[in-house]
Scaffold this motif. Structure first.
Motif, PDB file in Angstrom:
ATOM      1  N   VAL A 275     -20.491  45.765  -7.134  1.00  0.00           N
ATOM      2  CA  VAL A 275     -21.124  46.613  -6.111  1.00  0.00           C
ATOM      3  C   VAL A 275     -20.166  46.808  -4.936  1.00  0.00           C
ATOM      4  CG1 VAL A 275     -23.064  46.834  -4.517  1.00  0.00           C
ATOM      5  CG2 VAL A 275     -23.434  45.892  -6.811  1.00  0.00           C
ATOM      6  N   VAL A 276     -19.491  45.735  -4.565  1.00  0.00           N
ATOM      7  CA  VAL A 276     -18.516  45.832  -3.469  1.00  0.00           C
ATOM      8  C   VAL A 276     -17.396  46.784  -3.889  1.00  0.00           C
ATOM      9  CG1 VAL A 276     -16.827  44.551  -2.088  1.00  0.00           C
ATOM     10  CG2 VAL A 276     -19.026  43.498  -2.650  1.00  0.00           C
ATOM     11  N   ARG A 277     -16.959  46.656  -5.130  1.00  0.00           N
ATOM     12  CA  ARG A 277     -15.881  47.518  -5.624  1.00  0.00           C
ATOM     13  C   ARG A 277     -16.282  48.981  -5.583  1.00  0.00           C
ATOM     14  NH1 ARG A 277     -14.484  45.055 -10.372  1.00  0.00           N
ATOM     15  NH2 ARG A 277     -16.007  46.159 -11.593  1.00  0.00           N
ATOM     16  N   MET A 278     -17.490  49.265  -6.083  1.00  0.00           N
ATOM     17  CA  MET A 278     -17.942  50.654  -6.133  1.00  0.00           C
ATOM     18  C   MET A 278     -18.077  51.213  -4.708  1.00  0.00           C
ATOM     19  SD  MET A 278     -21.187  52.103  -8.196  1.00  0.00           S
ATOM     20  CE  MET A 278     -22.400  52.112  -6.909  1.00  0.00           C
ATOM     21  N   THR A 279     -18.648  50.394  -3.829  1.00  0.00           N
ATOM     22  CA  THR A 279     -18.832  50.839  -2.438  1.00  0.00           C
ATOM     23  C   THR A 279     -17.471  51.128  -1.807  1.00  0.00           C
ATOM     24  OG1 THR A 279     -20.715  49.365  -2.360  1.00  0.00           O
ATOM     25  CG2 THR A 279     -19.969  50.245  -0.259  1.00  0.00           C
ATOM     26  N   ALA A 280     -16.539  50.221  -1.996  1.00  0.00           N
ATOM     27  CA  ALA A 280     -15.210  50.407  -1.413  1.00  0.00           C
ATOM     28  C   ALA A 280     -14.578  51.688  -1.951  1.00  0.00           C
ATOM     29  CB  ALA A 280     -14.327  49.207  -1.713  1.00  0.00           C
ATOM     30  N   GLN A 281     -14.698  51.904  -3.255  1.00  0.00           N
ATOM     31  CA  GLN A 281     -14.077  53.087  -3.844  1.00  0.00           C
ATOM     32  C   GLN A 281     -14.703  54.380  -3.308  1.00  0.00           C
ATOM     33  OE1 GLN A 281     -14.397  51.744  -7.847  1.00  0.00           O
ATOM     34  NE2 GLN A 281     -12.242  51.183  -7.988  1.00  0.00           N
TER      35      GLN A 281
ATOM     36  N   ILE B 194     -16.298  54.809  -0.392  1.00  0.00           N
ATOM     37  CA  ILE B 194     -15.957  55.002   1.021  1.00  0.00           C
ATOM     38  C   ILE B 194     -14.509  55.485   1.149  1.00  0.00           C
ATOM     39  CG2 ILE B 194     -15.570  53.816   3.229  1.00  0.00           C
ATOM     40  CD1 ILE B 194     -17.993  52.058   2.544  1.00  0.00           C
ATOM     41  N   LEU B 195     -13.615  54.860   0.402  1.00  0.00           N
ATOM     42  CA  LEU B 195     -12.201  55.225   0.515  1.00  0.00           C
ATOM     43  C   LEU B 195     -11.956  56.659   0.050  1.00  0.00           C
ATOM     44  CD1 LEU B 195     -10.609  51.887  -0.691  1.00  0.00           C
ATOM     45  CD2 LEU B 195     -10.513  52.851   1.607  1.00  0.00           C
ATOM     46  N   THR B 196     -12.627  57.061  -1.026  1.00  0.00           N
ATOM     47  CA  THR B 196     -12.430  58.414  -1.531  1.00  0.00           C
ATOM     48  C   THR B 196     -12.969  59.440  -0.540  1.00  0.00           C
ATOM     49  OG1 THR B 196     -12.757  57.449  -3.681  1.00  0.00           O
ATOM     50  CG2 THR B 196     -12.675  59.813  -3.619  1.00  0.00           C
ATOM     51  N   ARG B 197     -14.149  59.115   0.033  1.00  0.00           N
ATOM     52  CA  ARG B 197     -14.710  60.049   1.025  1.00  0.00           C
ATOM     53  C   ARG B 197     -13.824  60.128   2.256  1.00  0.00           C
ATOM     54  NH1 ARG B 197     -21.039  58.640   0.556  1.00  0.00           N
ATOM     55  NH2 ARG B 197     -21.282  59.534  -1.514  1.00  0.00           N
ATOM     56  N   TYR B 198     -13.269  59.011   2.624  1.00  0.00           N
ATOM     57  CA  TYR B 198     -12.396  58.928   3.791  1.00  0.00           C
ATOM     58  C   TYR B 198     -11.175  59.827   3.553  1.00  0.00           C
ATOM     59  CZ  TYR B 198      -9.671  56.288   7.331  1.00  0.00           C
ATOM     60  OH  TYR B 198      -8.931  55.891   8.400  1.00  0.00           O
ATOM     61  N   ARG B 199     -10.663  59.746   2.330  1.00  0.00           N
ATOM     62  CA  ARG B 199      -9.527  60.595   1.959  1.00  0.00           C
ATOM     63  C   ARG B 199      -9.901  62.079   2.044  1.00  0.00           C
ATOM     64  NH1 ARG B 199      -4.787  61.009   2.481  1.00  0.00           N
ATOM     65  NH2 ARG B 199      -3.862  59.547   1.022  1.00  0.00           N
ATOM     66  N   ASP B 200     -11.079  62.443   1.531  1.00  0.00           N
ATOM     67  CA  ASP B 200     -11.525  63.846   1.565  1.00  0.00           C
ATOM     68  C   ASP B 200     -11.647  64.338   2.998  1.00  0.00           C
ATOM     69  OD1 ASP B 200     -11.594  63.817  -1.124  1.00  0.00           O
ATOM     70  OD2 ASP B 200     -13.771  63.565  -1.298  1.00  0.00           O
ATOM     71  N   THR B 201     -12.251  63.498   3.836  1.00  0.00           N
ATOM     72  CA  THR B 201     -12.429  63.861   5.244  1.00  0.00           C
ATOM     73  C   THR B 201     -11.067  64.072   5.893  1.00  0.00           C
ATOM     74  OG1 THR B 201     -14.296  62.375   5.231  1.00  0.00           O
ATOM     75  CG2 THR B 201     -13.575  63.146   7.385  1.00  0.00           C
TER      76      THR B 201
ATOM     77  N   ALA C  46      -2.425  55.068   1.367  1.00  0.00           N
ATOM     78  CA  ALA C  46      -1.642  54.875   0.136  1.00  0.00           C
ATOM     79  C   ALA C  46      -2.359  53.942  -0.834  1.00  0.00           C
ATOM     80  CB  ALA C  46      -0.259  54.323   0.471  1.00  0.00           C
ATOM     81  N   LEU C  47      -3.329  53.189  -0.307  1.00  0.00           N
ATOM     82  CA  LEU C  47      -4.082  52.296  -1.196  1.00  0.00           C
ATOM     83  C   LEU C  47      -5.074  53.092  -2.033  1.00  0.00           C
ATOM     84  CD1 LEU C  47      -4.782  49.295   1.203  1.00  0.00           C
ATOM     85  CD2 LEU C  47      -2.881  49.630  -0.376  1.00  0.00           C
ATOM     86  N   VAL C  48      -5.369  54.322  -1.573  1.00  0.00           N
ATOM     87  CA  VAL C  48      -6.354  55.144  -2.273  1.00  0.00           C
ATOM     88  C   VAL C  48      -5.680  56.044  -3.309  1.00  0.00           C
ATOM     89  CG1 VAL C  48      -8.259  56.775  -1.951  1.00  0.00           C
ATOM     90  CG2 VAL C  48      -7.664  55.192  -0.114  1.00  0.00           C
ATOM     91  N   ASP C  49      -4.616  56.740  -2.891  1.00  0.00           N
ATOM     92  CA  ASP C  49      -3.944  57.650  -3.817  1.00  0.00           C
ATOM     93  C   ASP C  49      -2.504  57.882  -3.364  1.00  0.00           C
ATOM     94  OD1 ASP C  49      -4.087  59.385  -1.637  1.00  0.00           O
ATOM     95  OD2 ASP C  49      -5.895  60.366  -2.392  1.00  0.00           O
ATOM     96  N   ALA C  50      -1.784  58.706  -4.109  1.00  0.00           N
ATOM     97  CA  ALA C  50      -0.374  58.939  -3.805  1.00  0.00           C
ATOM     98  C   ALA C  50      -0.168  60.266  -3.085  1.00  0.00           C
ATOM     99  CB  ALA C  50       0.445  58.876  -5.090  1.00  0.00           C
ATOM    100  N   ALA C  51      -1.095  60.618  -2.207  1.00  0.00           N
ATOM    101  CA  ALA C  51      -0.928  61.850  -1.423  1.00  0.00           C
ATOM    102  C   ALA C  51       0.155  61.646  -0.362  1.00  0.00           C
ATOM    103  CB  ALA C  51      -2.259  62.202  -0.767  1.00  0.00           C
TER     104      ALA C  51
END
Ligand code: G
Ligand code: G
Ligand code: MN
Length: 408
Positions: free
Chosen positions: A104-110, A112-119, A67-72
């Motif tokens: 850089v930390v922000r971009m990396t986190a975003q 990773i989280l987006t890829r995690y969501r896709d997976t 839920a921290l990534v999106d509202a799916a």
């Protein structure tokens, strides 16, 4: 995420009884939770109507994190197995916390989280079965313990701000020739009802990361200005002493910074010429254009600008003339080093020479010995602050201190 979705909602603790559903598969959620105490069960609802328990989680684990990534929709149902206390972390809050981290930390986190969501979308039900069990619970605990205590401290800081557990102490800044008091630095102190005094180097960074520093600084400015009026009145001074207040980058980035602080100063009936803003070199380096413009407006309104901890940051003296600064505060590390270390002494000499050249005033910080005071005076340093003269003190003590100086 659009900025309009980012609110100032703060994390809070929630309690659940055994059997309560914390989140339900298929429903949209806005929050993740960190388990503070108790145990929860994660189950998957299969399309054929059957349910399967895929794991349990205990203290320190984070649940509902997508839920921290999106509202799916939630990909599982989570129930309390026993009475549970959970710390709620909203997507908006998370986004706000991400705003204040290194880009850089922000971009990396975003990423990773987006890829995690896709997976997760591709593997759907398989995911949780594969990652459930003792191993992930342990990993969760080790990784999130620190985050949990930081979030707790952040929540407690908010309470402290609201319930007046924050106090200011005032450290006199004296003339190196006459020892007369010229002004004070206001320093924040947090008297925690259970843990006692918490050091500002612990709570200031947390307040900065969560954005609460903005409110805290405004409170500090108002309180320090009002205290200046009271101290002067009771100790027999009239518009003679200045008050120096620390500000962070987050303060400068806040909306209507200059207008707001100007209003606060006016409200306290202090002439802005007796208010100094203390900032670090980092602010100048990080956002030079913004700093130049904002500091220019502050100077125009009459306030003084001091660079705190000077010499520790970038040791490049050449950029200074770009900014409307009127005082340099030499970091205490150089002051304590100057009697032992030739390098520290030479650095102080060149800082003083540079400051004189640029018509800036100099305050030496952390002066603890007479010998240091003598050397600094001989080098042409104007003012100093340190235990040799006075420690930071509560208002009553500092009032008595300056009243005593006055009659000498
Ligand atoms: O007083 P002490 O050494 O514990 O303070 C540590 C640091 O915390 C100081 O260097 C100072 O910059 C910071 N600090 C203290 N009070 C304030 C405050 O009101 N606002 C900000 N932004 N920083 C403060
Ligand atoms: O904002 P700044 O980094 O200048 O914070 C000043 C800090 O230095 C305060 O926490 C204050 O208590 C501390 N301090 C003031 N005088 C002395 C001193 O003589 N010696 C040491 N070690 N610390 C001091
Ligand atoms: Mn300071």
């Amino acid at each position: 995420m659009p900025a309009s979705e980012i609110t100032n909602r703060e994390s809070q603790f929630l309690r659940f009884n055994a059997g309560d559903v914390i989140l339900r598969q298929g429903e949209i959620g806005d929050n993740a939770y960190i388990i503070e105490s108790g145990k929860v069960e994660i189950s998957l609802q299969h399309p054929d109507g059957t349910a399967q328990v895929v794991g349990t989680r205990g203290p320190g684990a984070m649940i509902g994190e997508m839920a921290l990534v999106d509202a799916a929709p939630r990909t599982a149902t989570i129930r309390a197995l026993e009475p549970c206390t959970l710390l709620e972390l909203s997507r908006a809050d998370f986004a706000r916390r991400l705003e204040s981290v290194d880009p850089v930390v922000r971009m990396t986190a975003q990423i990773i989280l987006t890829r995690y969501r896709d997976t997760l979308k591709r593997t759907s039900f398989i995911y949780d079965t594969a990652y459930s069990g003792a191993e992930s619970a342990e990993l969760g605990y080790a990784g999130q313990g620190d985050a949990l205590s930081q979030i707790k401290l952040a929540n407690e800081f908010k309470t402290a701000l609201e319930s007046h557990h924050l106090k200011l102490h005032y450290q006199p800044i004296v003339d190196l020739n006459t020892r007369a008091v010229h002004g004070f630095e206001a320093l924040m102190r947090w008297n925690h009802p259970e843990r006692g005094f918490i050091r500002p180097d612990i709570f200031i960074p947390i307040a900065e990361q969560t954005g609460m520093i903005v409110e805290a600084s405004r409170w500090a400015l108002l309180e320090a200005c009002r205290a200046l009026k009271r101290i002067e009145g009771r100790a027999g001074y009239l518009n003679e002493l200045f008050m120096s207040v620390n500000f962070s980058s987050a303060d400068f980035a806040s909306e209507n910074f200059v207008e707001t602080i100007y209003e606060i100063i006016s409200k306290s009936d202090v002439d802005p010429h007796f208010v100094h803003l203390e900032i670090t070199e980092r602010l100048l380096i990080g956002q030079p254009e913004m700093a130049k413009q904002t500091l220019g407006l502050c100077r125009k309104a009459g306030m003084g600008i001091s660079i705190d901890d000077f010499g520790t940051g970038y040791s490049s003296l050449s950029y200074l003339h770009h900014f409307p600064i009127d005082t340099l505060k030499i970091d205490r590390a150089f002051v304590s080093g100057m009697t032992k270390d030739e390098g520290a002494l030479r650095l102080i000499q060149s800082i003083i020479a540079l400051a004189k050249n640029m018509k800036m005033k100099i305050i030496a910080e952390g002066v603890e010995e007479e010998r240091e005071a003598g050397m600094l005076r001989d080098l042409g340093c104007d003012m100093a602050q340190g235990y040799l003269f006075a420690k930071p003190m509560a208002e009553d003590d500092v009032t008595a201190f300056v009243a005593g100086k006055r009659t000498v």
